[in-house]
Design a protein around this motif. Structure first.
Motif, PDB file in Angstrom:
ATOM      1  N   ARG A 158       0.849  -1.184   0.000  1.00  0.00           N
ATOM      2  CA  ARG A 158       0.000   0.000   0.000  1.00  0.00           C
ATOM      3  C   ARG A 158       0.892   1.244   0.000  1.00  0.00           C
ATOM      4  N   SER A 159       0.678   2.103  -0.957  1.00  0.00           N
ATOM      5  CA  SER A 159       1.421   3.352  -1.042  1.00  0.00           C
ATOM      6  C   SER A 159       0.815   4.361  -0.076  1.00  0.00           C
ATOM      7  N   VAL A 160       1.661   5.078   0.634  1.00  0.00           N
ATOM      8  CA  VAL A 160       1.196   6.106   1.557  1.00  0.00           C
ATOM      9  C   VAL A 160       0.960   7.394   0.769  1.00  0.00           C
ATOM     10  N   ALA A 161      -0.301   7.783   0.657  1.00  0.00           N
ATOM     11  CA  ALA A 161      -0.672   8.993  -0.091  1.00  0.00           C
ATOM     12  C   ALA A 161       0.010  10.214   0.522  1.00  0.00           C
ATOM     13  N   GLY A 162       0.655  10.995  -0.309  1.00  0.00           N
ATOM     14  CA  GLY A 162       1.320  12.209   0.157  1.00  0.00           C
ATOM     15  C   GLY A 162       2.727  12.007   0.670  1.00  0.00           C
ATOM     16  N   GLY A 163       3.108  10.764   0.947  1.00  0.00           N
ATOM     17  CA  GLY A 163       4.465  10.425   1.330  1.00  0.00           C
ATOM     18  C   GLY A 163       4.971  11.093   2.601  1.00  0.00           C
ATOM     19  N   THR A 164       6.291  11.158   2.687  1.00  0.00           N
ATOM     20  CA  THR A 164       6.947  11.723   3.865  1.00  0.00           C
ATOM     21  C   THR A 164       6.608  13.202   4.027  1.00  0.00           C
ATOM     22  N   ALA A 165       6.398  13.904   2.929  1.00  0.00           N
ATOM     23  CA  ALA A 165       6.034  15.324   3.013  1.00  0.00           C
ATOM     24  C   ALA A 165       4.713  15.488   3.765  1.00  0.00           C
ATOM     25  N   ALA A 166       3.724  14.660   3.451  1.00  0.00           N
ATOM     26  CA  ALA A 166       2.431  14.719   4.144  1.00  0.00           C
ATOM     27  C   ALA A 166       2.586  14.300   5.605  1.00  0.00           C
ATOM     28  N   TRP A 167       3.427  13.308   5.854  1.00  0.00           N
ATOM     29  CA  TRP A 167       3.703  12.847   7.215  1.00  0.00           C
ATOM     30  C   TRP A 167       4.224  14.021   8.058  1.00  0.00           C
ATOM     31  N   LEU A 168       5.178  14.756   7.507  1.00  0.00           N
ATOM     32  CA  LEU A 168       5.735  15.913   8.218  1.00  0.00           C
ATOM     33  C   LEU A 168       4.703  17.027   8.388  1.00  0.00           C
ATOM     34  N   ARG A 169       3.952  17.318   7.332  1.00  0.00           N
ATOM     35  CA  ARG A 169       2.924  18.370   7.419  1.00  0.00           C
ATOM     36  C   ARG A 169       1.884  18.058   8.490  1.00  0.00           C
ATOM     37  N   ALA A 170       1.626  16.782   8.715  1.00  0.00           N
ATOM     38  CA  ALA A 170       0.654  16.374   9.730  1.00  0.00           C
ATOM     39  C   ALA A 170       1.247  16.417  11.139  1.00  0.00           C
ATOM     40  N   GLY A 171       2.524  16.770  11.242  1.00  0.00           N
ATOM     41  CA  GLY A 171       3.153  16.925  12.549  1.00  0.00           C
ATOM     42  C   GLY A 171       3.793  15.678  13.115  1.00  0.00           C
ATOM     43  N   HIS A 172       3.938  14.647  12.298  1.00  0.00           N
ATOM     44  CA  HIS A 172       4.574  13.414  12.768  1.00  0.00           C
ATOM     45  C   HIS A 172       6.097  13.568  12.730  1.00  0.00           C
ATOM     46  N   PRO A 173       6.807  12.909  13.633  1.00  0.00           N
ATOM     47  CA  PRO A 173       8.263  13.022  13.677  1.00  0.00           C
ATOM     48  C   PRO A 173       8.933  12.153  12.620  1.00  0.00           C
ATOM     49  N   VAL A 174      10.148  12.507  12.296  1.00  0.00           N
ATOM     50  CA  VAL A 174      10.987  11.680  11.440  1.00  0.00           C
ATOM     51  C   VAL A 174      12.287  11.377  12.170  1.00  0.00           C
ATOM     52  N   THR A 175      12.931  10.323  11.723  1.00  0.00           N
ATOM     53  CA  THR A 175      14.229   9.930  12.238  1.00  0.00           C
ATOM     54  C   THR A 175      15.273  10.348  11.212  1.00  0.00           C
ATOM     55  N   ARG A 176      16.342  10.907  11.651  1.00  0.00           N
ATOM     56  CA  ARG A 176      17.413  11.322  10.734  1.00  0.00           C
ATOM     57  C   ARG A 176      18.575  10.353  10.867  1.00  0.00           C
ATOM     58  N   GLY A 177      19.289  10.158   9.763  1.00  0.00           N
ATOM     59  CA  GLY A 177      20.435   9.270   9.779  1.00  0.00           C
ATOM     60  C   GLY A 177      20.232   8.102   8.835  1.00  0.00           C
ATOM     61  N   THR A 178      21.231   7.235   8.799  1.00  0.00           N
ATOM     62  CA  THR A 178      21.227   6.178   7.796  1.00  0.00           C
ATOM     63  C   THR A 178      20.868   4.800   8.332  1.00  0.00           C
ATOM     64  N   ARG A 179      20.523   4.694   9.574  1.00  0.00           N
ATOM     65  CA  ARG A 179      20.133   3.394  10.104  1.00  0.00           C
ATOM     66  C   ARG A 179      18.897   2.906   9.329  1.00  0.00           C
ATOM     67  N   THR A 180      18.933   1.704   8.771  1.00  0.00           N
ATOM     68  CA  THR A 180      17.877   1.256   7.882  1.00  0.00           C
ATOM     69  C   THR A 180      16.959   0.214   8.487  1.00  0.00           C
ATOM     70  N   THR A 181      17.101  -0.104   9.734  1.00  0.00           N
ATOM     71  CA  THR A 181      16.208  -1.057  10.371  1.00  0.00           C
ATOM     72  C   THR A 181      15.686  -0.478  11.670  1.00  0.00           C
ATOM     73  N   ALA A 182      14.559  -1.011  12.116  1.00  0.00           N
ATOM     74  CA  ALA A 182      13.927  -0.501  13.336  1.00  0.00           C
ATOM     75  C   ALA A 182      14.750  -0.810  14.577  1.00  0.00           C
TER      76      ALA A 182
END
Length: 107
Positions: free
Chosen positions: A83-107
């Motif tokens: 399932r594709s997330v409509a609006g992507g990371t840009a929409a995620w940020l606009r909605a006030g959700h946090p992001v993780t910075r850096g290159t770690r690729t697993t949870a």
């Protein structure tokens, strides 16, 4: 049917531990990604589709939703509940959700 999900549904799934892949390029991912998202650049999706689980939804995200929709379309064709997330990371940020910075690729 287009395998696309609204941001609010994704936020709920993410909170509940959903599988998330980010199909942007490594530099984009490092600049800020949804926590727990695994980096699989869109150019690698075909080669790495076998790494993805079957029988559970796989949420695909990019910057705005275009690359993720193309990747999700392909994954659905090969039997993955993508399932594709409509609006992507840009929409995620606009909605006030946090992001993780850096290159770690697993949870």
């Amino acid at each position: 049917m287009r395998p696309e999900v609204h941001l609010t549904a994704f936020a709920t799934a993410h909170r509940d531990g959903a599988v998330v892949i980010d199909v942007r390029e490594p530099a984009e991912y490092a600049a800020g990604h949804v926590d727990g998202a695994v980096l699989i650049p869109v150019g690698d999706v075909v080669a790495r589709a076998g790494e993805l689980p079957r029988g559970v939804p796989v949420y695909v995200i990019c910057a705005s939703g275009n690359r993720s929709l193309a990747a999700a379309d392909y994954l659905v064709r090969v039997g993955i509940d993508a399932r594709s997330v409509a609006g992507g990371t840009a929409a995620w940020l606009r909605a006030g959700h946090p992001v993780t910075r850096g290159t770690r690729t697993t949870a």
